[in-house]
Structure formats: structure tokens, C-alpha cells
Design an enzyme around this catalytic site. Structure first.
Site, short mmCIF file in Angstrom:
data_model
loop_
_atom_site.label_atom_id
_atom_site.label_comp_id
_atom_site.label_asym_id
_atom_site.label_seq_id
_atom_site.Cartn_x
_atom_site.Cartn_y
_atom_site.Cartn_z
N LYS A 151 27.70 -33.69 -33.89
CA LYS A 151 28.39 -33.79 -35.20
C LYS A 151 27.48 -34.52 -36.63
O LYS A 151 27.29 -33.60 -37.88
CB LYS A 151 29.07 -35.51 -35.15
N LYS B 34 32.53 -24.59 -25.83
CA LYS B 34 33.71 -25.26 -25.38
C LYS B 34 34.45 -24.85 -26.15
O LYS B 34 34.41 -25.08 -27.11
CB LYS B 34 33.88 -26.31 -24.74
N LYS C 258 38.73 -27.64 -30.96
CA LYS C 258 39.29 -27.41 -32.50
C LYS C 258 38.82 -26.92 -33.67
O LYS C 258 39.37 -26.77 -34.86
CB LYS C 258 40.13 -29.22 -32.81
P1 TYM Z 1 39.21 -35.93 -27.89
O1 TYM Z 1 40.13 -36.21 -28.74
O2 TYM Z 1 37.92 -34.95 -28.71
O3 TYM Z 1 39.70 -35.46 -27.28
C1 TYM Z 1 40.61 -35.62 -26.23
C2 TYM Z 1 39.95 -35.52 -24.82
O4 TYM Z 1 40.59 -33.41 -24.83
C3 TYM Z 1 39.12 -33.38 -23.74
N1 TYM Z 1 38.49 -32.32 -24.16
C4 TYM Z 1 38.80 -31.12 -23.69
N2 TYM Z 1 38.65 -30.93 -21.98
C5 TYM Z 1 38.18 -29.94 -21.28
N3 TYM Z 1 37.94 -29.10 -21.92
C6 TYM Z 1 38.08 -28.97 -22.82
N4 TYM Z 1 37.12 -27.30 -24.05
C7 TYM Z 1 38.04 -30.23 -24.08
N5 TYM Z 1 37.71 -30.49 -25.17
C8 TYM Z 1 38.34 -31.69 -25.13
C9 TYM Z 1 38.33 -34.95 -24.32
O5 TYM Z 1 37.17 -35.06 -23.30
C10 TYM Z 1 38.53 -35.78 -23.98
O6 TYM Z 1 39.69 -36.20 -22.42
N6 TYM Z 1 36.41 -39.62 -27.67
C11 TYM Z 1 37.33 -39.30 -26.93
C12 TYM Z 1 37.99 -40.06 -27.66
C13 TYM Z 1 38.58 -41.55 -27.53
C14 TYM Z 1 38.34 -41.92 -25.85
C15 TYM Z 1 38.90 -43.18 -25.42
C16 TYM Z 1 38.58 -41.25 -24.92
C17 TYM Z 1 38.44 -42.39 -28.03
N7 TYM Z 1 37.97 -44.20 -27.17
C18 TYM Z 1 38.31 -44.43 -24.81
C19 TYM Z 1 38.52 -42.14 -23.08
C20 TYM Z 1 38.11 -43.88 -23.52
C21 TYM Z 1 37.09 -37.99 -27.98
O7 TYM Z 1 37.04 -37.59 -28.94
O8 TYM Z 1 38.55 -37.42 -27.51
#
Ligand code: TYM
Length: 344
Positions: free
Chosen positions: A121, A205, A208
Site C-alpha cells: 500500500k 487477489k 476493491k
Molecule cells: P479488509 O476490509 O481489507 O477485508 C475484510 C475481510 O475480507 C477478506 N478478504 C478476502 N478474503 C478472500 N479473498 C479475497 N480476495 C479477499 N479480500 C479481502 C480479508 O482477509 C478480511 O478478512 N485489516 C483488515 C481489517 C481489520 C481486522 C481487524 C480483521 C482490522 N482489524 C481485526 C480482523 C481482526 C482488513 O483490511 O480487512
């Protein structure tokens, strides 16, 4: 040494999703669907819209409230029940920011420098991005550990952040001579939904931020759009679907589509190939589209209904924030004691 109670509570799930744009099939299969499956299996779950994380990168303050509600709407529309699970917004509960600061003094610079998501990022611009973006995984550890969560359902891309959370928990426990004070949280990543790839490129992957909307299925897409995107999904020139998993080797796009079918249907990849092996994409893609639509269309409809009634979402979030505060405040109080902060 402070006399602390070692953690011996029940298993507790925590996960979060950022309010940064449209949710897609990866978010659904990698995260949301697992939340609902865990709820159905009786796990205590705490699910958070992580708006503090969302401001680590440029954002539009005018849009953030609705983007926040949209993630909450998706959580509710997928089936999270605000009575059974806790659904809330991160910035509404002070424990996250407070514990993140404390963990800043526990985590090591070298640990954060290894984080591949920051490198991706921050890119070449890492001197100019916010300190918050660098610190992002420390806040994530605080999210989880403010509730002493033991299990974290996420997609595979979060594995490294979870490893860091474990290291922070272990280091805190050791630094303050408080064995077992924080659990070392386990990532729940297994299953075919953990890594959903772009529909246009099986090596990337689903995300968004991909400029091509055809690369992903959004949770707000209507039935026709879903069917069209699956029809246009890239495959290869290596023929029909293979009959066994070995035949998926070197066919990342096909493997992805079969994985999506498997994640939706709950069948193993082997079982999907036993059914469709030898069939062409002219047969498989419409079957996949139908399956995806049968799962997603009701969710999309419920999401729209929630978004048309923001007061209902806000009520659920308010209740969630109160529940989340009631769990995290006593943990923070214990942390303050362990650290030796002045007690008011
Ligand atoms: P975020 O908002 O990017 O994504 C939310 C969740 O979706 C999953 N994900 C995917 N899973 C499978 N294939 C994909 N292509 C794919 N794209 C996204 C992500 O793995 C995630 O589970 N850092 C985290 C948010 C967060 C968090 C936390 C998660 C903040 N604090 C504490 C768990 C525990 C994030 O950016 O998710």
C-alpha cells in the site's frame, strides 16, 4: 509483579472490515460468510466496522458515515444477529485507540517493517504515507486483544497481521511478567473462500482497488451483472474442466472458479470436479452464476432494505457499541493496572 488473572475465558471470535468502498465476493467468502457460519455454530462473535483503519489512507469525510453503515448493513444482511453477536463501529469504543498506543510501546519497528501489506500500500511512496498506515497492524492487534479474542476469521491476506498480533500478545505478557494475560489469537483461514482471485487474472487477489469492475463481483451487483461477470470471467485454452484436483495445476483462473463454486456450495473441490469434470465452461459457468445469485441476491436485497433505513442500522450499532464497551473496558482497566498507570 502485578497480580493478574491469567486468561481462561471462553473462545471468543473477533473480526473487522474496513469501510473503504464496495464489498466484494472475496470479503463475503473470506470473511462475512464465516462470521455467520460461526454464529450458527454458537461462537460468541464480535464484528467491527474498522473506521479508524479506514482513515490511514485518504478518505472523504462526507462519505465515511454511509460507507460505515454500508458495511454494517452487509453484516446484518448476511445474517449476523445483533442480539447474538456484537456488531459495532471501532471509533465508537475508546479501547481500540487506547490499547493501540500501549501496543505501540510493545511492538518493535522491525516487526512492522516486515509487513507486506504496508509495502504494497505504501509502495514507492512510503516516506509520504501516514504513520497510521505503518501502524495499522498494531491497531489491528488492539482490536482483537481488547476483547481477549481467541479466534479471528479472515482471508489469507491477513495471515501476517495475525502473526503480528500473536507476537504482540506474547511480548506484552512477557514484558509485564503476566503469563497468559492476553491469549495468542488464532487466525481462522481454512476453506476455499480464503483467497478469492480476480475474475480477470488468476494471479491477483480479488480486490476493491482493482480498476476493472469485471475483476470482481460486488455485493451490490444485481443478478444480471453477476451472471455477465461470471460469463466474461477469464478461463484458459486448456480444455474442459478437469476431473481431479491435479488437473487444476497451472490453471489458476479455473481453480478460482471451482473454488468459488466449492465455497458457495459447501462441497469439497474434489466433489465439484466429480460433478463437473469433463464439462465445458458453457455448462459450468451458468451453474456457477445460478449458485452465486441464489446466495447473493437475497443478501443484496436485505442490504438495500437496511440502507433505506439508516436509523435501524444506527440502533443496531449503538447497541453493539454498548456491548463492545462493556467487554473491553474491564480489559483496559486490567491493562492499566499491569502497566502501572495512575488510578483515578
Ligand atoms: P479488509 O476490509 O481489507 O477485508 C475484510 C475481510 O475480507 C477478506 N478478504 C478476502 N478474503 C478472500 N479473498 C479475497 N480476495 C479477499 N479480500 C479481502 C480479508 O482477509 C478480511 O478478512 N485489516 C483488515 C481489517 C481489520 C481486522 C481487524 C480483521 C482490522 N482489524 C481485526 C480482523 C481482526 C482488513 O483490511 O480487512
Amino acid at each position: 509483579m502485578t497480580d493478574v488473572q491469567s486468561y481462561s475465558g471462553p473462545n471468543r471470535v473477533f473480526s473487522g472490515i474496513q469501510p473503504t468502498g464496495n464489498l466484494h465476493l472475496g470479503n463475503y467468502l473470506g470473511a462475512l460468510k464465516k462470521f455467520v457460519d460461526l454464529q450458527a455454530a454458537g461462537w460468541t462473535g464480535i464484528y467491527c466496522v474498522v473506521d479508524l483503519h479506514a482513515i490511514t489512507q485518504p478518505h472523504d469525510p462526507a462519505l465515511l458515515p454511509d460507507q460505515t453503515r454500508q458495511i454494517a448493513a452487509a453484516m446484518l444482511a448476511c445474517g449476523l444477529d445483533p442480539d447474538q453477536s456484537t456488531v459495532f463501529v471501532q471509533s465508537a469504543v475508546p479501547a481500540h485507540a487506547e490499547l493501540a498506543w500501549i501496543f505501540n510501546c510493545v511492538a518493535r519497528m522491525g516487526w512492522l517493517e516486515k509487513m507486506t501489506q504496508f509495502k504494497d500500500k505504501g509502495g514507492e511512496n512510503s516516506e509520504r504515507v501516514s504513520v497510521g498506515l505503518f501502524d495499522y497492524p498494531v491497531l489491528q492487534a488492539a482490536d482483537i486483544l481488547a476483547y481477549r479474542a481467541t479466534h479471528v476469521p479472515v482471508g489469507e491476506d491477513q495471515q501476517q497481521h495475525l502473526e503480528l498480533s500473536r507476537n504482540i500478545a506474547a511480548r506484552f505478557n512477557q514484558q509485564y511478567d503476566a503469563p497468559g494475560f492476553f491469549p495468542e489469537p488464532e487466525a481462522l483461514i481454512e476453506g476455499p473462500g480464503a483467497r478469492i482471485m480476480s475474475l480477470k487474472d488468476g494471479s491477483k487477489k480479488m480486490s476493491k482497488s482493482d480498476p476493472s469492475d469485471l475483476s470482481r463481483i460486488n455485493l451490490v451487483d444485481d443478478r444480471d451483472t453477476i451472471a455477465r461477470k461470471i460469463k466474461k470471467a477469464k478461463t484458459d485454452l486448456l480444455g474442459d474442466l478437469p476431473e481431479t484436483e491435479d488437473g487444476l495445476e497451472g490453471r489458476p483462473e479455473v481453480e478460482n472458479l471451482v473454488g468459488i463454486y466449492s465455497a458457495f456450495s459447501g462441497q469439497s473441490v474434489e466433489a465439484v470436479l466429480a460433478e463437473f469434470g469433463g464439462a465445458g465452461f458453457g455448462t459450468f459457468k451458468p451453474a456457477l452464476a445460478e449458485l452465486a445469485i441464489s446466495h447473493l441476491a437475497p443478501i443484496t436485497e436485505r442490504m438495500r432494505a437496511y440502507m433505506a433505513d439508516p436509523a435501524e442500522i444506527d440502533r443496531a450499532l449503538q447497541k453493539g457499541a454498548e456491548k463492545a464497551h462493556a467487554i473491553s473496558a474491564p480489559v483496559i482497566k486490567e491493562v492499566r493496572d499491569v502497566i502501572g498507570f495512575w488510578k483515578s
